[in-house]
Design an enzyme around this catalytic site. Sequence first.
Site, short mmCIF file in Angstrom:
data_model
loop_
_atom_site.label_atom_id
_atom_site.label_comp_id
_atom_site.label_asym_id
_atom_site.label_seq_id
_atom_site.Cartn_x
_atom_site.Cartn_y
_atom_site.Cartn_z
N ASP A 1 20.88 -21.17 -18.66
CA ASP A 1 21.87 -20.09 -18.68
C ASP A 1 22.49 -19.83 -20.04
O ASP A 1 23.27 -18.90 -20.18
CB ASP A 1 22.99 -20.38 -17.68
CG ASP A 1 23.73 -21.67 -17.99
OD1 ASP A 1 23.35 -22.36 -18.95
OD2 ASP A 1 24.69 -21.99 -17.26
N ASP B 1 19.33 -22.59 -24.27
CA ASP B 1 18.18 -22.68 -23.36
C ASP B 1 17.10 -21.65 -23.68
O ASP B 1 16.00 -21.73 -23.13
CB ASP B 1 18.64 -22.46 -21.91
CG ASP B 1 19.47 -23.63 -21.39
OD1 ASP B 1 19.16 -24.77 -21.77
OD2 ASP B 1 20.43 -23.39 -20.63
N ASP C 1 18.86 -27.63 -15.16
CA ASP C 1 19.97 -28.32 -15.79
C ASP C 1 20.91 -28.79 -14.68
O ASP C 1 20.79 -28.37 -13.53
CB ASP C 1 20.69 -27.37 -16.75
CG ASP C 1 21.63 -28.09 -17.68
OD1 ASP C 1 21.63 -29.34 -17.67
OD2 ASP C 1 22.37 -27.42 -18.42
#
Length: 841
Positions: free
Chosen positions: A729, A733, A530
Site C-alpha cells: 500500500d 512497496d 504485509d
Amino acid sequence: MNIKQEDDHHHSHAHGDNHCHCGHDQEKAADAIVRDPICGMTVDPQAGKPSLGHGGRIYHFCSEHCRTKFAAAPEDYLTAKDPVCGMSVDRSTARYFLKAEGEKFYFCSAACQAKFEADPAAYRDGQRPTAKPAPKGTLYTCPMHPEVVSDRPGDCPKCGMALEPMGIPPTDEGPNPELVDFVRRLWVSAILALPLLALGMGPMLGLPLREAIGEPQATFIELLLATPVVLWAALPFFRRAWASVVNRSPNMWTLIGLGVGTAYLYSVVATLAPGIFPMSFRGHGAAVPVYFEAAAVIVALVFVGQVLELKARERTGSAIRALLDLAPKTARRIDAEGNESDVPVDDINVADRLRVRPGERVPVDGSVLEGQSTVDESMISGEPLPVEKSKGDPLTGGTINKNGTFVMSAEKVGADTVLSRIVDMVAKAQRSRAPIQGAVDRVSAVFVPAVVAVALLAFLAWAAIGPEPRMANGLLAAVAVLIIACPCALGLATPMSIMIATGRGAGEGVLIKDAEALERFSKGDTLIVDKTGTLTEGKPKLTDIAAFGRVGEDRLLSLAASLERGSEHPLAEAIVSGAEERGVPFVEVTGFEAKTGKGVQGIADGTMVALGNSAMLADLGIDPAALSEKTEALRGDGKTVMFVVFDGALAGLVAVADRIKPTTAAAIQALHDSGLKIIMATGDNERTARAVAKSLGIDEVRADVLPEGKKALIDELRSKGAIIAMAGDGVNDAPALAAADVGIAMGTGADVAMESAGITLVKGDLTGIVRARRLAEATMRNIRQNLGFAFGYNALGVPVAAGVLYPILGLLLSPMIAAAAMSLSSVSVISNALRLRFAKL
C-alpha cells in the site's frame, strides 16, 4: 427527411485520414476520392474536366460553373464541418458525403455518416444538442481490435467497425447512434424478409403462393423485396467487408460480404437472364433457383447478433457511468472577498476554497479548512460508518457530507482525483487484452482464408460429383460455409468477458488495471502480504513502556514521541497518540533523520535520541541483551518492540500492538481454498511475526524484511517457479508491486503504488483480495467457455454446411439456417459473458 447518398460504394472503406497506429496502410492512391468542392460530385481527374490550382494543390470540378464559383472565393469551399463530431473535413477528398433536403454534408468517417443517417434532424436542424467533441488528446480504439489506436474518430482499418473513445466516457452521451441505426436497419430487413420467406419457403410448407402468383412474377417480387435489404440495410456490412479486403485483414465481414453478395448477385442474374445458365444450375421444371430469401434473412439475422452485441457493450459501460455519477456536477466556491457562487466542477482549480453543506457530495479531493462534520466514505473504503472530519483532515471527491457544514481547500482536481483515477483505470481495463487473446488472434489470422478455401472446395466437389442441380447445390453449400463460419464469436470471446468482468469488479471495489493482471492472478500460486494495514487494522496502539537504568518512563516517552512526530509511519503515530493520551510534554527536535526499515534518530531536548528495531541497534553497535527477556515476552504476545537509545546508550523500549482485522482469518482460509500459498513479509522481528502468523494459519513468514528485501524475495520465489501476487500500500512497496507477476495495491494508498499494481482494492483488506481472486478465476473460466463455444461451433458447423452429411442423411444446410446458427454462436458467447455480472465474489 429525404437523404440522398452519393454513389461512392466502390470507394467505401476505412477512413484514410484516421492516423491509426496498427501497421496497415490507411488507403492506396488508387482508391483516393477526388470530389468537386462546390457540388460534391466525384470527378475523374483524367476525364478532361475543369481544374484550378490553389494553395499548391489542384482542384477538379464537374463543370466550368463550379470552377468559376470556386475561383471567386476558394477559402469558402476548402473545408466543411462534420455535423456529427464537428471535425473539419477536406471537401475535395471527402470519402463520406450525402445530400439531405438540398444541403450537402461531409463526414470524417462512415460512423459519423451512419449517425447522421440514423437521426438527421438532430444534427441538421439543431433540435437537440449534438454530442460534445471529445476532449483534446482523446484516443480512439476498435472494440474488436484493442491494438488499433487512432488520434481521431473513424473506422477500424481491420474490420470497419466504428472506433470508440478510450478513457473516461461522457456522462450525457445519450443513445448510441450506431445502435439506433442498426435497430432501424434490423426492422426494415426483418419486415422485408418475412414475405421473402413465405415466397421462397412456401412450397416446402404447403403454401401455394408461388403457384397463385406465377413463377416469373414471384421471382421479380423477391428481387424487389431483397434489393433494399441487401443494397441499403446491409450497406454497413459491405463497407466493413471492403475495408477488410483493402487492408488485407480478412474477418467475419469478409465472409458475410462474400456470402450475401454471392447469393444476391447470382439470384439477380438468374432472374434477369436465366437463359445463360446450363442445366447443371437448373432444378425441377428446368427453372434456375434463386436465393433472395437467403440473402435477406442472413442480413436480418446478422443484425440481430449485432444489435445484441451493441446492447451488451452498452451495458458494460454502466459500471463506469455509475462511478461517474458519484461526482457532483457543481460546487460552491468562495472567492477572495468571501462571496459564494455555484460553479461547474470542471472550473475548480487547486487551492480554491469550497463550501460543502449537509447532504452534498464533496466535489474534489482536498482537506478541511474550517468546520467539522461526518462524511460517508463507503464508496472508497467500503466502511458503512461515517468518518468524523475536522480541520486538516483529508477529503475524497464523491464522498457524502452527512450533517455539518465545512469549508475545504481543493488539492486534486479533474483527472487527478481518486474518483477520476478509478474511472480511468476501469475504462482502460475494459479495452485491454488478455494474453490468451494472442492465441485467438493467431487462429483468426488463418481462419478466414481457410473458410474461403473450404467454401471453394465445397463448390468444386458438388459441381464435380454432386446430384443435380449440382452447380446450384454447390453454390448453396459454398454460401452456407461462408455464412456459418463465425470469427465474430472468436473475436467476442475474450473482449466481452474482460469488459463485463472489469465493470463488475469496479462495483465490488476491485479495480483492474488491465486484462493481463486478471489472467495472471487466476494462475497465481503464491501471495505475499504485509502485516500492518493488511492483516491488521493499521491503527496500532501504544501498549507498553519499559525504561532502563535511571531514565524515567515519562522522560523516555516524551523524547521518543517528540522524535516520532516527524515520521508518518503508523507505529510512529501510535507512539505520538500514546504520549498525548498520557499528557506527556513534547520537546523541540532538530536533525531528524529516518532510516528506512530501521527507525529514526535526531536531537531532542539536547539529547541524541534514536528509536528503532534491532537493525537500528546493530548499526549503532548496541547490544539489547539487557532487555531481552522483556522483549521476547512482548513479541510472544504479537507486539512490535522498538528500542530507545539516549546518547549512544540503551534507554528502554516501547511496544505497540496492532489489532488483527475481524475479516482476516476467514479471508486467509478462502485464499487457501483457492490454492494460494500465503507468505507474510514484514519489517517486524521474527518472534512477533510468527505469533501473528500462527494465529492466522499463514504458511510462511519472512521477518525483518526491508522494502528492497521484498523484491529480492519475489526474485527468489520466481526462481523456484512460483507465480507471485504481491499486496502492498505504500511508496516503498512500489518496486515489489512492479516486480511481482501481479501487484495488488491495498486501499487508495500511494499514487505510485496504484500505478505499479495491476489490481487496486478500494478497501485495504484481504477480503478484497478474495474477491479479486474469485473474479479472476471466474473471468478466465468464462473466457475458456466462450472459446469452447466458438471453436466447437465452427468445428461442427463448417463441415455440415459444406455437405458432409448429405451422403448419410441427405441433408444440405440452407444458408438461412447457417445464418441463424452463426448469430446463435455470437449470442451464446455474449450471453455466457453476461453471466459474469452475477458471479459470486
